[in-house]
Design a protein around this motif. Structure first.
Motif, mmCIF file in Angstrom:
data_model
loop_
_atom_site.group_PDB
_atom_site.id
_atom_site.type_symbol
_atom_site.label_atom_id
_atom_site.label_comp_id
_atom_site.label_asym_id
_atom_site.label_seq_id
_atom_site.Cartn_x
_atom_site.Cartn_y
_atom_site.Cartn_z
ATOM 1 N N ARG A 162 10.706 5.204 10.846
ATOM 2 C CA ARG A 162 11.377 5.741 12.024
ATOM 3 C C ARG A 162 12.453 6.736 11.605
ATOM 4 N NH1 ARG A 162 10.329 1.302 14.337
ATOM 5 N NH2 ARG A 162 12.056 0.076 13.533
ATOM 6 N N GLN A 163 13.249 6.354 10.608
ATOM 7 C CA GLN A 163 14.308 7.238 10.128
ATOM 8 C C GLN A 163 13.724 8.489 9.466
ATOM 9 O OE1 GLN A 163 17.438 6.511 10.867
ATOM 10 N NE2 GLN A 163 18.114 8.422 9.990
ATOM 11 N N ALA A 164 12.728 8.319 8.623
ATOM 12 C CA ALA A 164 12.147 9.443 7.881
ATOM 13 C C ALA A 164 11.424 10.429 8.797
ATOM 14 C CB ALA A 164 11.182 8.917 6.817
ATOM 15 N N LEU A 165 10.877 9.932 9.908
ATOM 16 C CA LEU A 165 10.083 10.789 10.798
ATOM 17 C C LEU A 165 10.888 11.351 11.967
ATOM 18 C CD1 LEU A 165 6.812 8.666 10.916
ATOM 19 C CD2 LEU A 165 7.246 10.739 9.569
ATOM 20 N N LYS A 166 12.135 10.894 12.090
ATOM 21 C CA LYS A 166 12.954 11.306 13.235
ATOM 22 C C LYS A 166 13.033 12.820 13.370
ATOM 23 C CE LYS A 166 16.683 8.987 14.056
ATOM 24 N NZ LYS A 166 18.053 8.442 14.009
ATOM 25 N N GLU A 167 13.356 13.511 12.278
ATOM 26 C CA GLU A 167 13.530 14.964 12.382
ATOM 27 C C GLU A 167 12.204 15.701 12.566
ATOM 28 O OE1 GLU A 167 13.944 17.179 8.211
ATOM 29 O OE2 GLU A 167 15.519 15.696 8.549
ATOM 30 N N LEU A 168 11.087 15.024 12.304
ATOM 31 C CA LEU A 168 9.784 15.637 12.565
ATOM 32 C C LEU A 168 9.359 15.434 14.021
ATOM 33 C CD1 LEU A 168 7.759 14.545 9.396
ATOM 34 C CD2 LEU A 168 9.054 16.654 9.761
ATOM 35 N N GLY A 169 10.038 14.515 14.712
ATOM 36 C CA GLY A 169 9.691 14.236 16.101
ATOM 37 C C GLY A 169 8.396 13.456 16.251
ATOM 38 N N LEU A 170 8.045 12.677 15.215
ATOM 39 C CA LEU A 170 6.797 11.914 15.231
ATOM 40 C C LEU A 170 7.073 10.422 15.166
ATOM 41 C CD1 LEU A 170 4.668 13.877 12.580
ATOM 42 C CD2 LEU A 170 4.486 14.026 15.073
ATOM 43 N N THR A 171 6.206 9.657 15.815
ATOM 44 C CA THR A 171 6.185 8.220 15.601
ATOM 45 C C THR A 171 5.279 7.960 14.398
ATOM 46 O OG1 THR A 171 4.249 7.883 16.999
ATOM 47 C CG2 THR A 171 6.431 7.782 18.085
ATOM 48 N N TYR A 172 5.321 6.742 13.885
ATOM 49 C CA TYR A 172 4.469 6.412 12.739
ATOM 50 C C TYR A 172 2.975 6.596 13.056
ATOM 51 C CZ TYR A 172 2.302 3.796 8.970
ATOM 52 O OH TYR A 172 1.496 3.423 7.923
ATOM 53 N N PRO A 173 2.460 6.094 14.187
ATOM 54 C CA PRO A 173 1.041 6.327 14.477
ATOM 55 C C PRO A 173 0.698 7.815 14.615
ATOM 56 C CG PRO A 173 1.873 4.539 15.838
ATOM 57 C CD PRO A 173 3.059 5.168 15.152
#
Length: 159
Positions: A42-53
């Motif tokens: 969640r933290q790593a993908l926040k700035e990409l605007g993506l959820t894990y799935p």
């Protein structure tokens, strides 16, 4: 002379009452690890605007290019009820476009947009961030992946 470290008991040797303990449940350990991974992702993908799935779907498209929805679902082990809304959100974000296959009108192909292709560059640091967060070496992660692959296959056959 030092004595060898104590041996962990073989689960088959434990009485049923011991096997029923929460700390003896592999599934619980996997669930706890999965939840911990979720927080890191969640933290790593926040700035990409993506959820894990969504990130997983993008990874499949970055690796393989345009694919039918069915193939993406097979690769991610997701059913269409879960995958379709996920792809709709990626399409609304301008990262993918869905279109009917020219070869099979019943099939929908998913293509990366230019924005989706560019997002890959911004996602490049994510795997290394996750690797560092695990506290494991690359070799340990590869070994764990192999073990989990065998576990998944065994459970698939058993289920």
């Amino acid at each position: 002379m030092t004595s060898p470290p104590p041996r962990s008991p073989d689960p088959a040797e434990l009485p049923d009452t011991e096997l029923l303990r929460l700390d003896h449940q592999v599934c619980f350990s996997l669930q706890a690890a999965s939840r911990a991974f979720g927080g890191v992702y969640r933290q790593a993908l926040k700035e990409l605007g993506l959820t894990y799935p969504q990130y997983l779907a993008m990874m499949v498209l970055w690796e393989e290019g345009p694919l039918p929805v069915k193939t993406i679902g097979e690769r991610l082990h997701l059913d269409s009820g879960t995958l379709s809304p996920l792809l709709k959100r990626l399409e609304a974000a301008g990262l993918v476009r869905r279109e009917r296959s020219s070869e099979d009108e019943r099939s929908v192909d998913v293509h990366l947009t230019d924005s989706g292709v560019r997002l890959r560059e911004r996602a490049l640091p994510v795997p290394r961030t996750i690797l560092r967060a695990t506290g494991l070496s690359v070799q340990e992660v590869l070994s764990l992946q192999e073990t989990l692959g065998r576990l998944t296959a065994s459970l698939g056959r058993a289920g």
